[in-house]
Write a protein that holds these residues in place. Structure first.
Motif, short mmCIF file in Angstrom:
data_model
loop_
_atom_site.label_atom_id
_atom_site.label_comp_id
_atom_site.label_asym_id
_atom_site.label_seq_id
_atom_site.Cartn_x
_atom_site.Cartn_y
_atom_site.Cartn_z
N CYS A 63 0.82 -1.22 0.00
CA CYS A 63 0.00 0.00 0.00
C CYS A 63 0.85 1.27 0.00
N GLY A 64 2.09 1.19 0.44
CA GLY A 64 2.97 2.35 0.45
C GLY A 64 2.73 3.31 1.60
N SER A 65 1.90 2.92 2.56
CA SER A 65 1.59 3.83 3.67
C SER A 65 2.75 4.00 4.64
N CYS A 66 3.43 2.91 4.95
CA CYS A 66 4.49 3.00 5.95
C CYS A 66 5.74 3.61 5.32
N GLY A 67 6.36 4.47 6.06
CA GLY A 67 7.59 5.07 5.55
C GLY A 67 8.32 5.75 6.69
N ILE A 68 9.40 5.14 7.12
CA ILE A 68 10.18 5.69 8.23
C ILE A 68 11.65 5.67 7.83
N TYR A 69 12.35 6.74 8.16
CA TYR A 69 13.79 6.81 7.92
C TYR A 69 14.46 6.09 9.09
N ILE A 70 15.07 4.95 8.84
CA ILE A 70 15.60 4.10 9.90
C ILE A 70 17.12 4.01 9.78
N ASN A 71 17.80 4.47 10.79
CA ASN A 71 19.27 4.48 10.79
C ASN A 71 19.84 5.09 9.51
N GLY A 72 19.24 6.20 9.08
CA GLY A 72 19.77 6.95 7.95
C GLY A 72 19.35 6.49 6.59
N ARG A 73 18.41 5.54 6.51
CA ARG A 73 17.97 5.06 5.20
C ARG A 73 16.44 4.91 5.18
N PRO A 74 15.81 5.27 4.07
CA PRO A 74 14.37 5.05 3.95
C PRO A 74 14.05 3.56 4.06
N HIS A 75 13.17 3.19 4.93
CA HIS A 75 12.75 1.80 5.16
C HIS A 75 13.84 0.93 5.81
N GLY A 76 14.96 1.50 6.19
CA GLY A 76 15.99 0.70 6.86
C GLY A 76 17.00 0.06 5.93
N ASN A 77 17.75 -0.90 6.49
CA ASN A 77 18.91 -1.43 5.78
C ASN A 77 18.65 -2.68 4.94
N ASP A 78 17.44 -3.22 4.96
CA ASP A 78 17.17 -4.43 4.19
C ASP A 78 16.78 -4.05 2.77
N HIS A 79 17.48 -4.60 1.78
CA HIS A 79 17.30 -4.23 0.38
C HIS A 79 15.89 -4.57 -0.11
N ARG A 80 15.29 -3.62 -0.83
CA ARG A 80 13.97 -3.78 -1.44
C ARG A 80 12.92 -4.27 -0.43
N THR A 81 12.87 -3.58 0.69
CA THR A 81 11.93 -3.94 1.75
C THR A 81 11.26 -2.68 2.27
N THR A 82 9.94 -2.74 2.43
CA THR A 82 9.24 -1.62 3.06
C THR A 82 9.37 -1.75 4.58
N THR A 83 9.08 -0.66 5.27
CA THR A 83 9.21 -0.65 6.72
C THR A 83 8.37 -1.75 7.36
N CYS A 84 7.17 -1.99 6.81
CA CYS A 84 6.29 -2.99 7.42
C CYS A 84 6.82 -4.41 7.25
N GLU A 85 7.67 -4.63 6.25
CA GLU A 85 8.23 -5.97 6.02
C GLU A 85 9.57 -6.18 6.71
N LEU A 86 10.10 -5.09 7.28
CA LEU A 86 11.39 -5.18 7.96
C LEU A 86 11.24 -5.99 9.24
N ARG A 87 12.19 -6.88 9.51
CA ARG A 87 12.10 -7.77 10.67
C ARG A 87 13.14 -7.41 11.72
N MET A 88 12.78 -7.59 12.96
CA MET A 88 13.67 -7.21 14.05
C MET A 88 14.87 -8.15 14.16
N ARG A 89 14.82 -9.32 13.50
CA ARG A 89 15.97 -10.23 13.54
C ARG A 89 17.18 -9.64 12.82
N LEU A 90 16.97 -8.57 12.04
CA LEU A 90 18.08 -7.92 11.36
C LEU A 90 18.86 -6.99 12.30
#
Length: 247
Positions: A63-90
């Motif tokens: 849906c594109g709703s989630c969007g957070i700048y995480i540790n200096g990168r949009p959606h965090g450090n996981d490649h081709r991943t939205t914020t909602c799909e980002l997992r805490m195991r990373l």
């Protein structure tokens, strides 16, 4: 795991924001990033504190709703991943995680991590659609679309309009978003009819709303969670110049 969160807190677009630090313990590594924020907010509410505002809807990356700048990168450090799909195991036990809203004058902060991305809606309303009568579904299906065009249309239609391209760009350019929409619709015979006016209208609206120019840093391509190629911007530029020459 135990983590420390540095989160941007801002009451509204006119107030001055600041970082606040929260210690969050017993975070499960199987949590999604948004579930971790739910857990944080539950803790804050339990302690009589204001929860952190953040955008979310489908939580499935579409849906594109989630969007957070995480540790200096949009959606965090996981490649081709939205914020909602980002997992805490990373993340690792003891990590400090910094959360900020998208940074762009065209995306004013509504509250905390929520920004107003209605500028994208205005660009889409300026021409990001097909208005010609294409008949009923069976009529549209009877018009052949070459395999290459269908593949390009499918790839560019995957843009979810999250705004990561704008947040990643030092110029806050929306060119990748506009290029994805223009390229997608131009692949269909029905979409070619309004292609010239569509490009001129969407680019004009993008400029009017204060988005910056593209300087080919490719930051947008690198941070796009759907892998939209910067080659679409080259195609947009070619078609825009051709359209202006005909004026």
């Amino acid at each position: 795991m135990n983590i420390k969160l540095k989160i941007w807190r801002q009451k509204n677009a006119k107030s001055k924001g600041r970082f606040e630090t929260y210690q969050l313990n017993d975070v499960a590594e199987d949590m999604s990033f948004l579930e971790m924020l739910d857990y944080l907010n539950g803790t804050l509410i339990k302690n009589g504190k204001e929860p952190v505002a953040f955008d979310h809807d489908c939580r499935e990356g579409i849906c594109g709703s989630c969007g957070i700048y995480i540790n200096g990168r949009p959606h965090g450090n996981d490649h081709r991943t939205t914020t909602c799909e980002l997992r805490m195991r990373l993340f690792k036990d003891g990590d400090t995680v910094t959360l900020e809203p998208w940074r762009s004058a065209s995306f004013p902060v509504v509250k905390d991590l929520v920004v107003d991305r209605s500028a994208f809606d205005k660009i889409t309303n300026a021409g990001g659609y097909i208005s010609v009568n294409a008949g009923a579904a069976q009529d549209a299906n009877a018009i052949p679309v070459p395999k290459h065009n269908a593949d390009v249309a499918f790839d560019t239609a995957s843009c979810v309009g999250c705004g990561a391209c704008v947040a990643a760009c030092k110029n806050a350019s929306a060119m990748l978003f506009v290029a994805a929409k223009v390229t997608h619709l131009a692949q269909f015979p029905q979409g070619r009819i309004e292609a010239v006016e569509r490009i001129k209208s969407m680019v004009a609206k993008m400029d009017e709303l204060g988005f910056g120019s593209c300087t080919n840093t490719r930051a947008c391509e690198a941070e796009c969670p759907k892998g939209i190629s910067i080659s679409t911007i080259a195609k947009l530029n070619r078609e825009f110049i051709s359209a202006k020459i005909k004026d």
